[in-house]
Design a protein around this motif. Structure first.
Motif, PDB file in Angstrom:
ATOM      1  N   ALA A   7       0.831  -1.205   0.000  1.00 31.90           N
ATOM      2  CA  ALA A   7       0.000   0.000   0.000  1.00 31.90           C
ATOM      3  C   ALA A   7       0.866   1.256   0.000  1.00 31.90           C
ATOM      4  O   ALA A   7       0.583   2.218  -0.729  1.00 31.90           O
ATOM      5  N   THR A   8       1.939   1.241   0.796  1.00 29.82           N
ATOM      6  CA  THR A   8       2.846   2.394   0.831  1.00 29.82           C
ATOM      7  C   THR A   8       3.548   2.567  -0.510  1.00 29.82           C
ATOM      8  O   THR A   8       3.648   3.689  -1.038  1.00 29.82           O
ATOM      9  N   ALA A   9       4.042   1.443  -1.057  1.00 30.80           N
ATOM     10  CA  ALA A   9       4.749   1.510  -2.341  1.00 30.80           C
ATOM     11  C   ALA A   9       3.824   1.980  -3.453  1.00 30.80           C
ATOM     12  O   ALA A   9       4.187   2.833  -4.277  1.00 30.80           O
ATOM     13  N   VAL A  10       2.609   1.432  -3.484  1.00 27.18           N
ATOM     14  CA  VAL A  10       1.665   1.784  -4.545  1.00 27.18           C
ATOM     15  C   VAL A  10       1.274   3.253  -4.459  1.00 27.18           C
ATOM     16  O   VAL A  10       1.164   3.939  -5.482  1.00 27.18           O
ATOM     17  N   SER A  11       1.073   3.774  -3.247  1.00 24.49           N
ATOM     18  CA  SER A  11       0.705   5.187  -3.117  1.00 24.49           C
ATOM     19  C   SER A  11       1.817   6.087  -3.654  1.00 24.49           C
ATOM     20  O   SER A  11       1.542   7.103  -4.296  1.00 24.49           O
ATOM     21  N   THR A  12       3.073   5.706  -3.414  1.00 26.48           N
ATOM     22  CA  THR A  12       4.198   6.485  -3.945  1.00 26.48           C
ATOM     23  C   THR A  12       4.249   6.405  -5.462  1.00 26.48           C
ATOM     24  O   THR A  12       4.440   7.417  -6.154  1.00 26.48           O
ATOM     25  N   LEU A  13       4.064   5.191  -5.996  1.00 29.04           N
ATOM     26  CA  LEU A  13       4.116   4.999  -7.445  1.00 29.04           C
ATOM     27  C   LEU A  13       2.957   5.709  -8.146  1.00 29.04           C
ATOM     28  O   LEU A  13       3.104   6.198  -9.273  1.00 29.04           O
ATOM     29  N   ILE A  14       1.814   5.784  -7.463  1.00 26.43           N
ATOM     30  CA  ILE A  14       0.676   6.528  -8.022  1.00 26.43           C
ATOM     31  C   ILE A  14       1.024   8.011  -8.133  1.00 26.43           C
ATOM     32  O   ILE A  14       0.729   8.665  -9.135  1.00 26.43           O
ATOM     33  N   GLN A  15       1.660   8.529  -7.097  1.00 23.00           N
ATOM     34  CA  GLN A  15       1.987   9.957  -7.084  1.00 23.00           C
ATOM     35  C   GLN A  15       2.940  10.338  -8.209  1.00 23.00           C
ATOM     36  O   GLN A  15       2.852  11.444  -8.759  1.00 23.00           O
ATOM     37  N   ILE A  16       3.853   9.430  -8.579  1.00 25.65           N
ATOM     38  CA  ILE A  16       4.801   9.758  -9.655  1.00 25.65           C
ATOM     39  C   ILE A  16       4.333   9.201 -11.006  1.00 25.65           C
ATOM     40  O   ILE A  16       5.074   9.237 -11.981  1.00 25.65           O
ATOM     41  N   ARG A  17       3.084   8.657 -11.022  1.00 25.35           N
ATOM     42  CA  ARG A  17       2.476   8.158 -12.256  1.00 25.35           C
ATOM     43  C   ARG A  17       3.300   7.037 -12.895  1.00 25.35           C
ATOM     44  O   ARG A  17       3.411   6.944 -14.116  1.00 25.35           O
ATOM     45  N   GLN A  18       3.854   6.152 -12.055  1.00 31.65           N
ATOM     46  CA  GLN A  18       4.639   5.034 -12.563  1.00 31.65           C
ATOM     47  C   GLN A  18       3.746   3.793 -12.673  1.00 31.65           C
ATOM     48  O   GLN A  18       3.212   3.320 -11.677  1.00 31.65           O
ATOM     49  N   PRO A  19       3.556   3.232 -13.873  1.00 29.05           N
ATOM     50  CA  PRO A  19       2.756   2.020 -14.018  1.00 29.05           C
ATOM     51  C   PRO A  19       3.314   0.880 -13.157  1.00 29.05           C
ATOM     52  O   PRO A  19       4.533   0.681 -13.096  1.00 29.05           O
TER      53      PRO A  19
END
Length: 327
Positions: A7-19
Protein backbone atom coordinates in the motif's frame (compact mmCIF):
# COMPACT_ATOMS: atom_id res chain seq x y z
CA UNK A 1 6.02 -7.79 -0.09
CA UNK A 2 3.26 -7.76 2.54
CA UNK A 3 0.06 -5.72 2.08
CA UNK A 4 0.97 -2.70 4.25
CA UNK A 5 4.27 -2.27 2.42
CA UNK A 6 2.51 -2.70 -0.91
CA UNK A 7 0.00 0.00 0.00
CA UNK A 8 2.85 2.39 0.83
CA UNK A 9 4.75 1.51 -2.34
CA UNK A 10 1.66 1.78 -4.54
CA UNK A 11 0.71 5.19 -3.12
CA UNK A 12 4.20 6.49 -3.94
CA UNK A 13 4.12 5.00 -7.44
CA UNK A 14 0.68 6.53 -8.02
CA UNK A 15 1.99 9.96 -7.08
CA UNK A 16 4.80 9.76 -9.65
CA UNK A 17 2.48 8.16 -12.26
CA UNK A 18 4.64 5.03 -12.56
CA UNK A 19 2.76 2.02 -14.02
CA UNK A 20 2.81 -0.88 -11.54
CA UNK A 21 1.96 -4.58 -11.77
CA UNK A 22 0.95 -6.61 -8.67
CA UNK A 23 1.63 -10.35 -8.88
CA UNK A 24 0.20 -12.99 -6.56
CA UNK A 25 -1.85 -16.18 -6.23
CA UNK A 26 -5.66 -16.09 -6.34
CA UNK A 27 -7.68 -14.78 -3.42
CA UNK A 28 -5.03 -12.86 -1.47
CA UNK A 29 -6.48 -9.35 -1.89
CA UNK A 30 -4.54 -7.71 -4.70
CA UNK A 31 -7.60 -5.84 -5.97
CA UNK A 32 -8.61 -4.88 -2.45
CA UNK A 33 -5.25 -3.26 -1.69
CA UNK A 34 -5.47 -1.17 -4.85
CA UNK A 35 -9.01 -0.06 -4.01
CA UNK A 36 -8.16 0.76 -0.39
CA UNK A 37 -5.07 2.72 -1.44
CA UNK A 38 -7.07 4.75 -3.94
CA UNK A 39 -9.75 5.43 -1.30
CA UNK A 40 -7.12 6.50 1.24
CA UNK A 41 -5.67 8.95 -1.28
CA UNK A 42 -9.11 10.29 -2.20
CA UNK A 43 -8.78 9.12 -5.79
CA UNK A 44 -11.38 7.74 -8.15
CA UNK A 45 -10.82 4.12 -9.18
CA UNK A 46 -11.84 2.73 -12.56
CA UNK A 47 -11.66 -1.07 -12.41
CA UNK A 48 -11.30 -2.64 -15.86
CA UNK A 49 -11.35 -6.44 -16.11
CA UNK A 50 -8.98 -6.91 -19.03
CA UNK A 51 -9.97 -10.56 -19.48
CA UNK A 52 -13.46 -9.45 -20.54
CA UNK A 53 -12.22 -7.08 -23.26
CA UNK A 54 -11.68 -7.48 -26.97
CA UNK A 55 -8.88 -5.43 -28.57
CA UNK A 56 -11.40 -3.05 -30.14
CA UNK A 57 -12.94 -2.39 -26.71
CA UNK A 58 -9.84 -0.45 -25.65
CA UNK A 59 -8.92 1.32 -28.85
CA UNK A 60 -12.52 2.09 -29.75
CA UNK A 61 -14.44 2.09 -33.03
CA UNK A 62 -13.32 4.10 -36.09
CA UNK A 63 -15.54 6.93 -37.33
CA UNK A 64 -15.35 8.73 -40.68
CA UNK A 65 -15.26 12.49 -40.26
CA UNK A 66 -16.68 15.16 -42.56
CA UNK A 67 -13.30 15.46 -44.26
CA UNK A 68 -13.27 11.75 -45.10
CA UNK A 69 -10.57 10.78 -42.58
CA UNK A 70 -11.19 8.26 -39.83
CA UNK A 71 -10.78 8.84 -36.10
CA UNK A 72 -11.04 6.37 -33.25
CA UNK A 73 -13.90 6.78 -30.76
CA UNK A 74 -12.38 5.86 -27.40
CA UNK A 75 -14.61 3.83 -25.02
CA UNK A 76 -16.65 5.67 -22.41
CA UNK A 77 -15.05 3.82 -19.48
CA UNK A 78 -11.70 5.57 -20.00
CA UNK A 79 -11.37 8.75 -17.90
CA UNK A 80 -11.54 12.19 -19.51
CA UNK A 81 -10.65 14.45 -16.58
CA UNK A 82 -9.87 14.61 -12.87
CA UNK A 83 -7.52 12.38 -10.90
CA UNK A 84 -7.60 8.68 -10.18
CA UNK A 85 -6.31 5.16 -10.74
CA UNK A 86 -6.96 3.16 -13.89
CA UNK A 87 -6.84 -0.43 -12.62
CA UNK A 88 -6.28 -3.14 -15.25
CA UNK A 89 -7.18 -6.24 -13.27
CA UNK A 90 -6.29 -9.72 -14.56
CA UNK A 91 -4.27 -8.09 -17.33
CA UNK A 92 -2.11 -11.14 -18.01
CA UNK A 93 -5.26 -13.28 -18.30
CA UNK A 94 -6.40 -11.16 -21.24
CA UNK A 95 -5.79 -12.45 -24.79
CA UNK A 96 -2.45 -11.35 -26.32
CA UNK A 97 -4.16 -8.89 -28.67
CA UNK A 98 -5.78 -7.13 -25.71
CA UNK A 99 -2.42 -6.95 -23.94
CA UNK A 100 -0.92 -5.52 -27.12
CA UNK A 101 -3.60 -2.82 -27.11
CA UNK A 102 -2.31 -1.79 -23.67
CA UNK A 103 1.25 -1.10 -24.87
CA UNK A 104 0.69 2.51 -25.88
CA UNK A 105 -1.73 3.23 -23.03
CA UNK A 106 0.72 2.02 -20.37
CA UNK A 107 3.90 3.58 -21.74
CA UNK A 108 2.77 6.68 -23.63
CA UNK A 109 -0.53 7.25 -21.76
CA UNK A 110 -2.21 7.41 -25.17
CA UNK A 111 -4.42 5.14 -27.24
CA UNK A 112 -4.99 6.39 -30.78
CA UNK A 113 -6.49 9.87 -30.42
CA UNK A 114 -7.23 9.30 -26.71
CA UNK A 115 -4.90 10.72 -24.04
CA UNK A 116 -5.02 9.60 -20.40
CA UNK A 117 -5.47 12.73 -18.22
CA UNK A 118 -2.39 13.90 -16.35
CA UNK A 119 -3.90 13.14 -12.93
CA UNK A 120 -4.40 9.44 -13.60
CA UNK A 121 -2.06 6.54 -12.78
CA UNK A 122 -2.12 2.98 -14.16
CA UNK A 123 -2.02 -0.07 -11.87
CA UNK A 124 -2.39 -3.66 -13.12
CA UNK A 125 -2.64 -7.01 -11.35
CA UNK A 126 -2.70 -10.68 -12.20
CA UNK A 127 -2.02 -14.22 -11.07
CA UNK A 128 1.38 -15.82 -11.56
CA UNK A 129 1.94 -18.39 -14.28
CA UNK A 130 2.85 -21.05 -11.70
CA UNK A 131 -0.58 -20.64 -10.07
CA UNK A 132 -2.11 -22.41 -13.07
CA UNK A 133 -4.83 -19.80 -13.30
CA UNK A 134 -5.98 -18.54 -16.70
CA UNK A 135 -2.95 -16.58 -17.88
CA UNK A 136 -1.13 -15.66 -21.06
CA UNK A 137 2.56 -15.02 -20.93
CA UNK A 138 3.03 -11.27 -20.84
CA UNK A 139 5.09 -10.00 -23.78
CA UNK A 140 8.45 -8.63 -22.63
CA UNK A 141 7.69 -5.31 -24.33
CA UNK A 142 4.65 -4.83 -22.09
CA UNK A 143 6.27 -6.29 -18.96
CA UNK A 144 9.17 -3.84 -19.27
CA UNK A 145 6.73 -0.95 -18.94
CA UNK A 146 5.82 -1.82 -15.32
CA UNK A 147 7.35 -1.84 -11.87
CA UNK A 148 6.63 -5.39 -10.69
CA UNK A 149 5.67 -6.19 -7.08
CA UNK A 150 5.14 -9.69 -5.65
CA UNK A 151 2.23 -9.85 -3.19
CA UNK A 152 2.65 -12.05 -0.11
CA UNK A 153 0.19 -12.97 2.65
CA UNK A 154 0.74 -11.78 6.23
CA UNK A 155 -1.68 -13.21 8.78
CA UNK A 156 -1.09 -10.47 11.39
CA UNK A 157 -1.98 -7.76 8.89
CA UNK A 158 -5.02 -9.73 7.74
CA UNK A 159 -6.20 -10.08 11.35
CA UNK A 160 -5.90 -6.33 11.85
CA UNK A 161 -7.97 -5.83 8.71
CA UNK A 162 -10.48 -8.50 9.80
CA UNK A 163 -11.11 -6.86 13.17
CA UNK A 164 -11.87 -3.57 11.45
CA UNK A 165 -14.29 -5.24 9.02
CA UNK A 166 -16.39 -7.32 11.46
CA UNK A 167 -15.06 -10.71 10.42
CA UNK A 168 -16.60 -13.39 12.65
CA UNK A 169 -14.58 -13.96 15.85
CA UNK A 170 -14.61 -17.72 15.19
CA UNK A 171 -12.69 -17.08 11.97
CA UNK A 172 -10.17 -14.61 13.40
CA UNK A 173 -9.42 -16.76 16.46
CA UNK A 174 -8.97 -19.83 14.24
CA UNK A 175 -6.52 -18.00 11.97
CA UNK A 176 -4.53 -16.93 15.05
CA UNK A 177 -4.45 -20.60 16.06
CA UNK A 178 -3.61 -21.89 12.54
CA UNK A 179 -2.05 -18.93 10.68
CA UNK A 180 -0.73 -21.17 7.88
CA UNK A 181 -4.32 -21.87 6.85
CA UNK A 182 -5.02 -18.24 6.03
CA UNK A 183 -3.70 -19.04 2.57
CA UNK A 184 -2.94 -22.60 1.54
CA UNK A 185 -2.92 -22.76 -2.24
CA UNK A 186 -1.13 -25.50 -4.14
CA UNK A 187 -1.55 -25.34 -7.93
CA UNK A 188 -0.68 -29.04 -8.13
CA UNK A 189 -3.82 -29.99 -6.21
CA UNK A 190 -7.07 -30.38 -8.07
CA UNK A 191 -9.17 -28.92 -5.23
CA UNK A 192 -11.72 -26.38 -6.39
CA UNK A 193 -11.90 -24.75 -2.94
CA UNK A 194 -8.87 -23.70 -0.89
CA UNK A 195 -8.15 -21.39 2.06
CA UNK A 196 -7.45 -17.77 1.14
CA UNK A 197 -8.16 -14.37 2.66
CA UNK A 198 -11.07 -14.06 0.24
CA UNK A 199 -12.57 -17.46 1.08
CA UNK A 200 -12.27 -16.90 4.86
CA UNK A 201 -14.25 -13.70 4.40
CA UNK A 202 -16.92 -15.86 2.74
CA UNK A 203 -16.82 -18.23 5.74
CA UNK A 204 -17.40 -15.26 8.04
CA UNK A 205 -20.59 -14.48 6.14
CA UNK A 206 -21.71 -18.11 6.45
CA UNK A 207 -21.22 -17.98 10.24
CA UNK A 208 -23.93 -15.32 10.48
CA UNK A 209 -26.40 -17.22 8.32
CA UNK A 210 -28.06 -19.18 11.11
CA UNK A 211 -27.69 -22.54 9.35
CA UNK A 212 -27.71 -25.90 11.12
CA UNK A 213 -24.32 -27.40 11.88
CA UNK A 214 -24.32 -30.16 9.25
CA UNK A 215 -25.17 -27.76 6.41
CA UNK A 216 -22.70 -25.18 7.66
CA UNK A 217 -19.90 -27.78 7.66
CA UNK A 218 -20.60 -28.70 4.05
CA UNK A 219 -20.69 -25.07 2.94
CA UNK A 220 -17.43 -24.29 4.75
CA UNK A 221 -15.84 -27.30 3.02
CA UNK A 222 -17.07 -25.91 -0.29
CA UNK A 223 -15.47 -22.56 0.56
CA UNK A 224 -12.03 -23.40 2.01
CA UNK A 225 -11.65 -27.09 1.15
CA UNK A 226 -12.34 -30.24 3.16
CA UNK A 227 -9.11 -30.29 5.17
CA UNK A 228 -9.27 -26.69 6.37
CA UNK A 229 -13.03 -27.02 6.97
CA UNK A 230 -12.54 -30.07 9.21
CA UNK A 231 -9.99 -28.21 11.34
CA UNK A 232 -12.12 -25.07 11.49
CA UNK A 233 -15.35 -26.85 12.43
CA UNK A 234 -13.52 -28.88 15.10
CA UNK A 235 -12.06 -25.68 16.52
CA UNK A 236 -15.46 -23.96 16.56
CA UNK A 237 -16.95 -26.93 18.43
CA UNK A 238 -14.25 -26.66 21.08
CA UNK A 239 -14.68 -22.90 21.26
CA UNK A 240 -18.41 -23.16 21.82
CA UNK A 241 -17.95 -25.73 24.60
CA UNK A 242 -15.77 -23.43 26.68
CA UNK A 243 -17.06 -22.12 30.01
CA UNK A 244 -18.57 -18.68 30.37
CA UNK A 245 -15.78 -16.09 30.68
CA UNK A 246 -17.62 -14.55 33.64
CA UNK A 247 -17.15 -17.72 35.69
CA UNK A 248 -13.41 -17.64 35.02
CA UNK A 249 -13.09 -13.93 35.81
CA UNK A 250 -15.05 -14.31 39.03
CA UNK A 251 -12.84 -17.17 40.31
CA UNK A 252 -9.59 -17.18 38.29
CA UNK A 253 -7.78 -19.29 40.94
CA UNK A 254 -10.39 -22.05 41.05
CA UNK A 255 -11.12 -22.85 37.40
CA UNK A 256 -9.34 -25.91 36.03
CA UNK A 257 -6.74 -25.00 33.40
CA UNK A 258 -7.17 -27.08 30.22
CA UNK A 259 -4.20 -29.01 28.85
CA UNK A 260 -5.27 -29.25 25.20
CA UNK A 261 -3.45 -26.49 23.24
CA UNK A 262 -6.46 -25.96 20.96
CA UNK A 263 -8.74 -25.47 23.97
CA UNK A 264 -6.25 -23.15 25.64
CA UNK A 265 -5.92 -21.09 22.50
CA UNK A 266 -9.67 -20.71 22.10
CA UNK A 267 -10.04 -19.89 25.80
CA UNK A 268 -7.40 -17.14 25.63
CA UNK A 269 -9.00 -15.62 22.55
CA UNK A 270 -12.41 -15.58 24.21
CA UNK A 271 -11.20 -14.19 27.54
CA UNK A 272 -9.28 -11.41 25.84
CA UNK A 273 -12.54 -9.88 24.64
CA UNK A 274 -13.47 -9.23 28.29
CA UNK A 275 -10.40 -7.09 28.99
CA UNK A 276 -10.89 -3.76 30.76
CA UNK A 277 -9.56 -2.06 33.88
CA UNK A 278 -12.08 -3.87 36.06
CA UNK A 279 -11.21 -7.39 34.86
CA UNK A 280 -7.45 -6.89 34.52
CA UNK A 281 -6.53 -8.32 37.92
CA UNK A 282 -8.56 -11.47 37.28
CA UNK A 283 -7.07 -11.85 33.77
CA UNK A 284 -3.55 -11.53 35.17
CA UNK A 285 -4.30 -14.06 37.90
CA UNK A 286 -5.55 -16.59 35.38
CA UNK A 287 -2.68 -15.78 32.98
CA UNK A 288 -0.17 -16.54 35.75
CA UNK A 289 -1.50 -20.12 35.82
CA UNK A 290 -0.96 -20.68 32.10
CA UNK A 291 2.15 -21.84 30.24
CA UNK A 292 4.25 -18.84 29.22
CA UNK A 293 3.26 -18.90 25.55
CA UNK A 294 -0.45 -18.86 26.41
CA UNK A 295 0.01 -16.27 29.15
CA UNK A 296 1.60 -13.99 26.54
CA UNK A 297 -1.17 -14.80 24.07
CA UNK A 298 -3.92 -13.94 26.55
CA UNK A 299 -2.45 -10.60 27.62
CA UNK A 300 -1.37 -9.64 24.10
CA UNK A 301 -4.87 -10.26 22.74
CA UNK A 302 -6.39 -8.48 25.73
CA UNK A 303 -4.26 -5.43 24.91
CA UNK A 304 -5.33 -5.69 21.28
CA UNK A 305 -8.99 -5.75 22.34
CA UNK A 306 -8.59 -2.85 24.80
CA UNK A 307 -5.27 -1.01 24.62
CA UNK A 308 -6.06 1.00 27.77
CA UNK A 309 -5.08 -1.98 29.91
CA UNK A 310 -1.40 -1.34 29.10
CA UNK A 311 -1.65 1.74 31.33
CA UNK A 312 -2.58 -0.31 34.43
CA UNK A 313 -0.12 -1.21 37.18
CA UNK A 314 -1.02 -4.86 36.79
CA UNK A 315 0.04 -4.89 33.15
CA UNK A 316 3.34 -3.20 34.03
CA UNK A 317 4.07 -5.88 36.66
CA UNK A 318 3.15 -8.67 34.26
CA UNK A 319 5.34 -7.21 31.50
CA UNK A 320 8.27 -6.99 33.92
CA UNK A 321 7.82 -10.61 35.00
CA UNK A 322 7.65 -11.77 31.37
CA UNK A 323 10.36 -9.56 29.94
CA UNK A 324 12.39 -12.52 28.66
CA UNK A 325 9.43 -13.96 26.77
CA UNK A 326 8.45 -10.58 25.30
CA UNK A 327 11.92 -9.80 23.97
Amino acid sequence: MKPSHIATAVSTLIQIRQPTFLWGPPGIGKSQVVRQTADAMGLELIDIRAILLDPVDLRGIPRIGDDGTSTWCAPSFLPRSGTGVLFLDELNAAPPLVQAACYQLVLDRRLGEYTLPEGWAIIAAGNREQDRAVTHRMPSALANRFVHIDFSVDHEEWLTWAEAHDIAPEVTSFIRFRPKLLHDFDPERADKAFPSPRSWEFVSRLMGGGMEKSMLSELVAGTVGKGAAAEFCGYVTIRHQLPDPESILSAPNLVDVPTDPAVLFALCEMLALSADSGTMDALLTFASRLPDEFSVLLIREAARANNRIVETDGFARWAEDHAEVLM
